[in-house]
Write a protein that holds these residues in place. Structure first.
Motif, PDB file in Angstrom:
ATOM      1  N   SER A 236      28.883  79.256  23.368  1.00 50.41           N
ATOM      2  CA  SER A 236      28.329  78.516  23.943  1.00 50.41           C
ATOM      3  C   SER A 236      27.473  78.401  22.528  1.00 50.41           C
ATOM      4  CB  SER A 236      26.993  78.900  24.088  1.00 50.41           C
ATOM      5  OG  SER A 236      26.080  79.694  23.762  1.00 50.41           O
ATOM      6  N   ASP A 237      26.925  77.069  21.333  1.00 44.57           N
ATOM      7  CA  ASP A 237      26.356  76.600  20.253  1.00 44.57           C
ATOM      8  C   ASP A 237      25.240  77.232  19.566  1.00 44.57           C
ATOM      9  OD1 ASP A 237      28.577  75.039  20.328  1.00 44.57           O
ATOM     10  OD2 ASP A 237      27.286  72.673  20.522  1.00 44.57           O
ATOM     11  N   ASP A 238      24.648  77.718  20.766  1.00 47.70           N
ATOM     12  CA  ASP A 238      23.431  78.445  20.489  1.00 47.70           C
ATOM     13  C   ASP A 238      23.630  80.255  20.111  1.00 47.70           C
ATOM     14  OD1 ASP A 238      23.447  79.428  23.012  1.00 47.70           O
ATOM     15  OD2 ASP A 238      21.924  78.468  23.893  1.00 47.70           O
ATOM     16  N   GLY A 239      25.080  80.713  19.811  1.00 48.28           N
ATOM     17  CA  GLY A 239      25.231  81.461  19.920  1.00 48.28           C
ATOM     18  C   GLY A 239      25.393  83.111  20.789  1.00 48.28           C
ATOM     19  N   ALA A 240      25.137  82.456  22.302  1.00 52.37           N
ATOM     20  CA  ALA A 240      25.894  82.670  23.563  1.00 52.37           C
ATOM     21  C   ALA A 240      26.363  83.096  24.339  1.00 52.37           C
ATOM     22  CB  ALA A 240      24.427  82.417  24.534  1.00 52.37           C
ATOM     23  N   GLY A 241      27.395  83.212  25.968  1.00 53.40           N
ATOM     24  CA  GLY A 241      28.228  82.957  25.996  1.00 53.40           C
ATOM     25  C   GLY A 241      29.522  84.589  26.323  1.00 53.40           C
ATOM     26  N   ALA A 242      29.968  84.394  26.735  1.00 48.47           N
ATOM     27  CA  ALA A 242      30.828  85.479  27.543  1.00 48.47           C
ATOM     28  C   ALA A 242      31.341  86.096  25.832  1.00 48.47           C
ATOM     29  CB  ALA A 242      31.713  84.985  28.125  1.00 48.47           C
ATOM     30  N   ALA A 243      31.654  85.177  25.070  1.00 49.23           N
ATOM     31  CA  ALA A 243      32.857  86.541  24.023  1.00 49.23           C
ATOM     32  C   ALA A 243      31.179  86.918  23.412  1.00 49.23           C
ATOM     33  CB  ALA A 243      32.965  84.617  23.392  1.00 49.23           C
ATOM     34  N   VAL A 244      30.759  86.146  23.185  1.00 56.03           N
ATOM     35  CA  VAL A 244      29.618  87.342  22.244  1.00 56.03           C
ATOM     36  C   VAL A 244      29.122  88.303  22.715  1.00 56.03           C
ATOM     37  CG1 VAL A 244      27.244  86.605  21.556  1.00 56.03           C
ATOM     38  CG2 VAL A 244      28.442  84.631  21.074  1.00 56.03           C
ATOM     39  N   ALA A 245      28.450  88.457  24.130  1.00 54.76           N
ATOM     40  CA  ALA A 245      28.511  89.159  24.249  1.00 54.76           C
ATOM     41  C   ALA A 245      29.655  90.639  24.819  1.00 54.76           C
ATOM     42  CB  ALA A 245      28.291  89.141  26.405  1.00 54.76           C
ATOM     43  N   LEU A 246      30.451  89.838  24.679  1.00 58.41           N
ATOM     44  CA  LEU A 246      32.267  91.172  24.347  1.00 58.41           C
ATOM     45  C   LEU A 246      32.703  91.329  23.334  1.00 58.41           C
ATOM     46  CD1 LEU A 246      34.949  88.991  27.126  1.00 58.41           C
ATOM     47  CD2 LEU A 246      33.759  91.478  27.135  1.00 58.41           C
TER      48      LEU A 246
END
Length: 562
Positions: A236-246
């Motif tokens: 997501s644009d706010d720096g969240a999401g599955a890719a960021v967590a991984l």
């Protein structure tokens, strides 16, 4: 040759077994004793219909079995029904009281048609009225053709396929001629339909692609929304999401992964998952950006699919059927556009086929005309020996009114003048029953002497069965009939059911059938006679009592003269 005949529970016959031999075998007995039962038993072995009520009262079933010597040659289709190592051919028929029947060949279940085919190769049956077949035109033609010999029959066999080809060509020519009146109208319709299909140029692949495209165009917004939501969930644009967590998890594990190989393995899998998730996220964004539909494209797709659907409704229900119909249109157009040429070629081919048929028929006609007087003379000679010395017998060959047929272009009429001063007339109109019997015997004798085959039997069938063919004759004529039967039996086997002592005296084997009315139900028995028993049976047949010395002497004289 029929070696043995076994009958069980057939009407009055509880059990009978006949062991026959070569030459003339006769069966005699009182009227009503059941001589015709054996004739019916043989008819069952020939695939004849089982009459109702033929099972002996109190019995569950009737059974008939015949053991025949295996013929040296059999048609391949008949030979298939017999075991290869079988020396004999055993035909059997079982009949239940409710009318059901079962047929057997060499112990194996068979059809009635199988019995009929094989039985017809093993024996020919002539009943009390069988001589009437000589009055049928087709049988008379068979008599003459059989007498003409094997080469003649081979020539006749060539006619049938040529005749069928002529008929097929005539039918085709009539069809082509019929096209002349409707050809222009049919041509216009075929051209219109073919042009419609060719202009549309349908294909199953295109139809499948258009259907998929229509579904996509109808759901553009839903597809875009789903792709955007999926991409946002990954990164997501706010720096969240599955890719960021991984990515954060990978970063946390990397400093310590070298300490433990197990953790290092898990890190590799996590890194692979990160790469795959980032790749999917990118694909979803690209998919959403590229998911476009030009203005009016959905309408174009709908119109094209509607056109294909109309073609399907008109021409078979599927695009494959539409394309097949187009091929049929092209073939039909070709036929119609070249109908004049086809008509001309068909007429030429028909003329050639008719010429071939005419030539074969002419050869057949000449052979028949040559053989007819010779056959007539030989039959007349036999009739003279059968107490018809003044009879005139003729074989009349005339053109077939309907033109050439599968057996040529002739009809054959057997004619006879039994007495002097009479003009020969057709057998069916002139001859009495007794005369017809003698004519048939004469024809059989001539056919056998010539080695002929045909409608009334010849050298091909090893066993001939006569069921009172001598009915309506007596005296010296009866003796002449017996002599001919014995002569006909030379080198083959004849079973004759007779009421004439003059015939019975000439037999090489004599069987008698006797009815015992004292039992309930009545019972008949069949016995082979020898010596004095034969004399006693001849005395009975002469109408005398068993103590009549004159009749006994007469019987012995009959046997002595034989």
């Amino acid at each position: 040759m029929l070696q043995e005949l076994r009958v069980e529970n057939l009407l009055l016959m509880e059990r009978a077994e006949l062991r026959l031999g070569e030459g003339l075998n006769v069966l005699t007995g009182e009227t009503g004793a059941g001589k015709t039962l054996l004739a019916h038993a043989l008819d069952l072995l020939l695939g004849g219909k089982a009459r109702s009520g033929i099972v002996r009262a109190g019995a569950a079933e009737a059974y008939v079995e015949g053991v025949f010597t295996r013929p040296p040659e059999l048609d391949p289709q008949l030979a298939e029904r017999i075991p290869g190592d079988a020396e004999d051919v055993v035909l059997a028929r079982r009949v239940w009281a409710d009318g059901r029947t079962r047929a057997y060949i060499c112990g194996r279940a068979a059809t009635v048609a199988d019995l009929r085919d094989l039985g017809g190769r093993l024996l020919s049956f002539y009943g009390q009225h069988e001589h009437r077949k000589l009055t049928v035109a087709t049988a008379q033609l068979e008599v003459l053709d059989g007498y003409c010999g094997a080469d003649h029959l081979a020539l006749r066999d060539r006619i049938a396929p040529v005749y069928e080809r002529v008929r097929a060509l005539e039918s085709r020519l009539r069809e082509l001629e019929g096209l002349a009146g409707t050809r222009d109208r049919e041509l216009d319709l075929l051209r219109f339909e073919l042009e419609e299909i060719e202009a549309a140029a349908p294909s199953e692949e295109e139809q499948a692609e258009l259907s998929a495209e229509r579904d996509r165009l109808r759901n553009l917004e839903s597809l875009r929304s789903a792709a955007a939501t999926g991409a946002e969930a990954i990164a997501s644009d706010d720096g969240a999401g599955a890719a960021v967590a991984l990515a954060r998890a990978v970063s946390d594990l990397e400093p310590v992964a070298g300490i433990d190989p197990t953790l290092a393995s898990l890190l590799e899998r996590l890194q692979a998952a990160l790469y795959e998730v980032e790749d999917v996220g990118g694909e979803l964004r690209r998919y959403g950006l590229e998911l476009e539909g030009s203005p009016g494209r959905l309408e174009e797709v709908e119109e094209r699919l509607a056109l294909l659907a109309r073609l399907e409704r008109k021409h078979g229900g599927t695009i494959a059927e539409v394309l097949r119909y187009a091929e049929e249109c092209r073939a039909r157009l070709d036929d119609l556009e070249h109908a004049d040429h086809a008509l001309e070629a068909g007429a030429t081919e028909l003329e050639t086929a008719r010429g071939e048929l005419g030539e074969l028929c002419a050869k057949l006609h000449r052979a028949r005309v040559r053989a007819a007087p010779k056959l007539a003379r030989e039959v007349e000679t036999c009739l003279a020996e059968l107490a018809m010395a003044d009879a005139r017998f003729e074989v009349d060959v005339q053109p077939r009114e309907a033109g050439p047929g599968p057996r040529g272009a002739d009809t054959v009429e057997l004619t006879i003048a039994p007495n002097p001063g009479m003009a020969p007339g057709p057998l069916r109109e002139i001859a009495s029953g007794g005369e017809l019997s003698r004519v048939m015997l004469a024809v059989l004798s001539v056919a056998h002497a010539a080695g002929a085959t045909g409608a009334v039997g010849g050298s091909e069938t090893p066993l001939l069965v006569f069921d009172e063919i001598d009915a309506g004759i007596g005296g010296h004529t009866a003796r002449a009939v017996g002599e001919h039967l014995r002569r006909l039996a030379a080198g083959r086997q004849i079973l004759c059911i007779t009421h004439l002592p003059q015939v019975a005296a000439l037999a090489s084997r004599h069987f008698t059938i006797v009815k015992d009315a004292s039992s309930s139900p009545a019972r008949t028995t069949v016995t082979a006679l020898h010596g004095d028993d034969v004399v006693g049976e001849l005395v009975r047949m002469l109408g005398a009592g068993e103590h009549d010395t004159a009749a006994s002497e007469h019987a012995r004289e009959l046997l002595k003269a034989a």
